[in-house]
Motif scaffolding. Sequence first.
Motif, mmCIF file in Angstrom:
data_model
loop_
_atom_site.group_PDB
_atom_site.id
_atom_site.type_symbol
_atom_site.label_atom_id
_atom_site.label_comp_id
_atom_site.label_asym_id
_atom_site.label_seq_id
_atom_site.Cartn_x
_atom_site.Cartn_y
_atom_site.Cartn_z
ATOM 1 N N ALA A 252 0.832 -1.197 0.000
ATOM 2 C CA ALA A 252 0.000 0.000 0.000
ATOM 3 C C ALA A 252 0.868 1.249 0.000
ATOM 4 O O ALA A 252 0.585 2.236 -0.698
ATOM 5 C CB ALA A 252 -0.929 0.001 1.204
ATOM 6 N N ILE A 253 1.947 1.224 0.785
ATOM 7 C CA ILE A 253 2.873 2.365 0.842
ATOM 8 C C ILE A 253 3.451 2.631 -0.547
ATOM 9 O O ILE A 253 3.466 3.759 -1.039
ATOM 10 C CB ILE A 253 4.034 2.070 1.827
ATOM 11 C CG1 ILE A 253 3.504 1.770 3.221
ATOM 12 C CG2 ILE A 253 5.026 3.221 1.858
ATOM 13 C CD1 ILE A 253 2.999 2.932 3.994
ATOM 14 N N GLU A 254 3.919 1.588 -1.201
ATOM 15 C CA GLU A 254 4.560 1.723 -2.509
ATOM 16 C C GLU A 254 3.560 2.137 -3.586
ATOM 17 O O GLU A 254 3.881 2.920 -4.479
ATOM 18 C CB GLU A 254 5.233 0.407 -2.878
ATOM 19 C CG GLU A 254 6.398 0.043 -1.952
ATOM 20 C CD GLU A 254 6.820 -1.406 -2.069
ATOM 21 O OE1 GLU A 254 6.100 -2.168 -2.752
ATOM 22 O OE2 GLU A 254 7.853 -1.771 -1.485
ATOM 23 N N ALA A 255 2.328 1.625 -3.498
ATOM 24 C CA ALA A 255 1.331 1.909 -4.533
ATOM 25 C C ALA A 255 0.932 3.373 -4.585
ATOM 26 O O ALA A 255 0.507 3.871 -5.628
ATOM 27 C CB ALA A 255 0.089 1.049 -4.301
ATOM 28 N N LEU A 256 1.108 4.092 -3.459
ATOM 29 C CA LEU A 256 0.696 5.489 -3.412
ATOM 30 C C LEU A 256 1.855 6.456 -3.601
ATOM 31 O O LEU A 256 1.809 7.615 -3.178
ATOM 32 C CB LEU A 256 -0.020 5.773 -2.078
ATOM 33 C CG LEU A 256 -1.335 5.008 -1.898
ATOM 34 C CD1 LEU A 256 -1.999 5.379 -0.593
ATOM 35 C CD2 LEU A 256 -2.289 5.249 -3.064
ATOM 36 N N SER A 257 2.902 5.991 -4.242
ATOM 37 C CA SER A 257 4.034 6.847 -4.650
ATOM 38 C C SER A 257 4.700 7.537 -3.477
ATOM 39 O O SER A 257 5.168 8.676 -3.589
ATOM 40 C CB SER A 257 3.553 7.903 -5.666
ATOM 41 O OG SER A 257 2.976 7.318 -6.791
ATOM 42 N N LEU A 258 4.778 6.848 -2.343
ATOM 43 C CA LEU A 258 5.504 7.358 -1.197
ATOM 44 C C LEU A 258 6.963 6.933 -1.331
ATOM 45 O O LEU A 258 7.306 6.119 -2.178
ATOM 46 C CB LEU A 258 4.867 6.838 0.092
ATOM 47 C CG LEU A 258 3.450 7.385 0.316
ATOM 48 C CD1 LEU A 258 2.755 6.620 1.440
ATOM 49 C CD2 LEU A 258 3.474 8.870 0.631
#
Length: 334
Positions: A252-258
């Motif tokens: 989820a962290i990676e999917a939101l361009s963080l």
Amino acid sequence: MRNTGYLVSLLLVVVCSCSPTDSAENSENWLELQAMASLMDYDLKELEDEIISLGQYTESLFEHREEWISKADQSKYRIKGVAANAAPDADSSMSSLYIPDLGQDLNAVMEMIYITNPLDSLFREIVKRRSVVSQVYFNSSVQLNRLYPPYDIYNMLEPDLDVTSFNFYYEGDEEHNPSKSAVWVQEIYIDPVGRGWMISLLQPVYYANKLMMVLAFDITVNDIIESYINKSNKTLLIIDATGTVVAGKNKAIEALSLPPLKNHTYTQTITSDSYRVEDFNLFKSKSREVRKMASDIILAGEKMYVLNDNGEKITIRAERIDRLNWFILDLNLQ
């Protein structure tokens, strides 16, 4: 901390409220998300009830202060410098005491220690029974910190900290909390005694209209991840009202361009010195679509958003955790 009967009832209520025209998959997705948000809110209410009860008991200690002072075991704690019962050689049945070197009234400090010695067993029992509570403590205006489980005070704290200058004290004082009720420190902060990023539940204790102390329960981000996020097979993220990630799965962290995760996992990242809250804020994402999604969910109250970013389509469902004004996001990565 879980209340199984409550959860079963909650699931039944949500199922019965679904429209017959809803698809089975859609109903199931909403069901789990709504159940988790409601369960977290219910668990948080239980903690509030717990700390209110602890506060009432503590007030009763002050109402009989002379009795507790007269019969106190004055040899229970041996103060060495600014601490007593500090790890690694601490008695695990007792709290650690931190008494900063600020030139305070030592007689007042000793009286506070004697009056509150009965709290040790309650602190210990709460940490044992409440899985998400990592530590229980109070900070007093006489400059005394009593905390369980015991910790390495000499290596973790400076000798001259003002315990009333931290948000886990002043957020509970009369200026910030005039209702004198239980209050949450909603934004995550770094724990000065080394337990990583956390939130706190506070309860002020008054005697004769004077603030004697602020009691606190600490819940670490790791506790939230282990107790809620990792119990689900969904790609979940919890954010606060500012758009900052409180807890979440790596995908989820990676999917939101963080930012790229350091030390391989978000759990390790948030306990490291390199973690910066502002780096994990959705409103500061490099993706315009992510920023718009955060605005629609947090500011406009939308419960569903379809994110199209870099050729990826992500359906995001959101539920609000009312007590903390947080949001649980379920990312359906397609």
